[in-house]
Design a protein around this motif. Structure first.
Motif, PDB file in Angstrom:
ATOM      1  N   VAL A  82      44.390  32.697  69.723  1.00  0.00           N
ATOM      2  CA  VAL A  82      43.035  33.121  69.381  1.00  0.00           C
ATOM      3  C   VAL A  82      42.082  32.705  70.500  1.00  0.00           C
ATOM      4  N   ALA A  83      41.266  33.633  70.947  1.00  0.00           N
ATOM      5  CA  ALA A  83      40.324  33.353  72.029  1.00  0.00           C
ATOM      6  C   ALA A  83      39.184  32.457  71.543  1.00  0.00           C
ATOM      7  N   PHE A  84      38.653  31.656  72.467  1.00  0.00           N
ATOM      8  CA  PHE A  84      37.550  30.749  72.163  1.00  0.00           C
ATOM      9  C   PHE A  84      36.498  30.906  73.250  1.00  0.00           C
ATOM     10  N   ILE A  85      35.231  31.042  72.841  1.00  0.00           N
ATOM     11  CA  ILE A  85      34.133  31.170  73.797  1.00  0.00           C
ATOM     12  C   ILE A  85      33.079  30.110  73.492  1.00  0.00           C
ATOM     13  N   ALA A  86      32.725  29.340  74.515  1.00  0.00           N
ATOM     14  CA  ALA A  86      31.621  28.382  74.422  1.00  0.00           C
ATOM     15  C   ALA A  86      30.469  28.927  75.259  1.00  0.00           C
TER      16      ALA A  86
END
Length: 250
Positions: free
Chosen positions: A211-215
């Protein structure tokens, strides 16, 4: 036009359903100032710089997302706390703060306003106190496309942990420091999760779950709720409203 401090406090507590949240600090009036209220300034955090800018603007009321008082903090009025309070009290400037209730509001909240800027429409909630939003990915079919949309909307490049590159069907988001909710977003069925901050464990989870994660920045993701709330108050009560966005790289 003008209105009373108490009227605004009561109205906002009802509008944001303050009593339904367990929060880390007091929501509503934090520092009492002058009456009546006719000029409103909004901003993300009650920093000294924002307080000074609100005073220079001639504000009667400063409305923020991050207030002065938090559970577990040192209660002594020294150092930076003294400096902030000193300026508020000298100017008789009312300080209002709304934290989790502002994150959660379905129309004016941080999550709703960020979703609107990214073209995302929530059809579900997840996480503690149902603060997180989740919905269909729409035309954002890849993590790269989502990151590009975030960069364009927030005017800063986000940190992308791409996961396994899967097509995005559902995207979850929660503004600010909600990196610890990555697992809850995965359990809710997200193919990508967007928040403000990142910690060391999220890189491993993105690799291992796919699952992709963006901060995208704590401040950057939380600029819009308080701005929308200020505009709403200005329209309802006939106040003059100025939003002041002080740059913050965090």
């Amino acid at each position: 036009m003008s209105t009373s401090r108490q009227h605004i406090d009561e109205y906002l507590k009802d509008l944001l359903a303050v009593d339904s949240f367990k929060d880390y600090g007091p929501n509503g009036l934090q520092v009492e100032g002058r009456e009546p209220v006719s000029r409103l300034v909004t901003g993300v955090t009650a920093s000294r710089a924002l307080i000074e800018a609100a005073v220079a603007d001639g504000a009667d009321l400063l409305l923020v997302h991050h207030g002065l008082f938090w559970r577990g903090q040192d209660g002594r009025v020294t150092g930076w706390m003294k400096q902030r309070l000193q300026r508020l009290l000298a100017a008789e400037l009312n300080l209002f703060a709304f934290h989790l209730p502002l994150d959660a509001h379905a129309e004016l909240g941080n999550n709703a306003q960020l979703g609107r800027r990214l073209g995302l429409q929530a059809d579900g909630r997840f996480g503690d106190q149902s603060l997180g939003f989740i919905g269909p990915a729409g035309d954002l079919g890849t993590a790269d496309a989502l990151a590009a949309r975030v960069a364009q909307a927030l005017q800063r490049p986000p940190l992308l942990l791409p996961g396994d590159g899967r097509p995005l069907r559902r995207i979850a988001w929660c503004t600010g420091g909600a990196q610890g909710w990555f697992e809850a977003a995965i359990a809710a069925g997200a193919d990508a999760y967007l928040t403000g901050e990142v910690s060391e464990p999220q890189a491993h989870l993105a690799r291992e779950t796919g699952v992709a994660f963006i901060a995208a920045g704590h401040h950057a993701t939380e600029r819009y709720g308080v701005q929308a709330l200020g505009a709403h108050l200005a329209q309802r009560f006939g106040l003059v409203h100025t939003h002041i966005d002080l740059d913050n790289p965090a």
